[in-house]
Write a protein that holds these residues in place. Sequence first.
Motif: not given
Length: 416
Positions: A102-107, A149-158, A171-176, A205-208
């Motif tokens: 997953v790519l995200i606009d979050l640096g 939801l798509e944005t927030q998934t990537r944000m939490v994953a970031g 954090a990865f579990l919540l993103a999943s 994400l859950a695996h991570a």
Amino acid sequence: MMSTTLRFGPELRRLRMEAGLTLTEFSVALNYDKGHLSKVERGERSASPELARRCDAFLGADGELQRLVACPEADADSAESPGGPSRWLVGRRAVLSAGTGVLIDLGLKLGGQALSSVDDSFLGPYRMQFDQLRKLGQSTAPKILLPLLETQTRMVAGLASDARSASRAPAFLLASRFAEFTGWMAQEAGESDAALGWTGEAVELAHAGGDLYLGSYALVRRALVTMYGGDAAGTVALARRAQSSELPPRIRGLAAQREAQGHALVGNEVGCLRSLDRARELLADDDALNDAEPVIGTSHVSDPAAMSTGWCLHDLGRPKAAAEVLDREYRRLPPHALRTRARYGFRRSLAHAASGEVEHACAIAGELLGLMPAVPSATVNSDVRRLARELSRFRSSRAVRDLQPALARVLAPAHG
């Protein structure tokens, strides 16, 4: 600056209203304080580049809002509310080094420090937001929620990819969970391929995060897609793969429930009732209803096995028994859960119609049809179509004739 502020606020309000969002919904979507956004719209507060970026992306303004904000990023924190993640400054980064793709606009930066030095205190607000979004999903069109939801998934994953090692897993579990819910909303929007794609992202994400079980739950979600597609054999096969003994009781119970629904599609009463018994036992042993993490599967049906029993009895050709069970379980649904009430309410109406209780079926459906513009659902529409076919046998009934225009309005988009 004042000129920019005065231009930005009215334009933001115009775009928000065009999107059909209230200020409350918009504040939940962006995880920003409602009062702060109100002041920004009125020109009483300036917007940071971060807020402009997020508004721009969510509203699809194609950079228009960002161009109206000229203040430097170094000063961006000063105008933001402390209630949300607005202290972050955003750039582009590929964040999921754990292999999710997953790519995200979050640096992301926090007070000049990288997020790798941040503890897991940031998870609390996102967990609360997830719970709010789940509730919002009960009363909001899925196509409105999907971009958020798509944005927030990537944000939490970031956040997870940049967090301290101790904070990465939760954090990865919540993103999943965000990704899994995104998949469900995609299915409700009639986008089956996207639903499966987001379910796959949830597994990675859950695996991570160290959760090896969500992959099995993904089989249950895939079985839901095949069930609504009428593929009984595929539904049963997928559900059986998610019932190995090492899995948590809740996943096995939900899988057994889905297997029962697959058997019911082809009238296999023995296999269906046996699977329902197994689901009932497993879900009774389940301890998932705690506050440690979001619950897998439905959080609004108090007894999923009982509700599924009513669901299956109709497909097994026992509508009167189905109506009795569904009437009882429907009364236990929370009033705010409009999407869930529509799902099981139309199945309840269908059971009463098949039992010959036509006027009662029309009364139930009449109340629910008024909800459908607010909570459109590709899956619920499958039962609405079945109900329309069932009621067509009773064209001489005044109740049926009175209901036809409302039925046609709900089903027209599906046929368009």
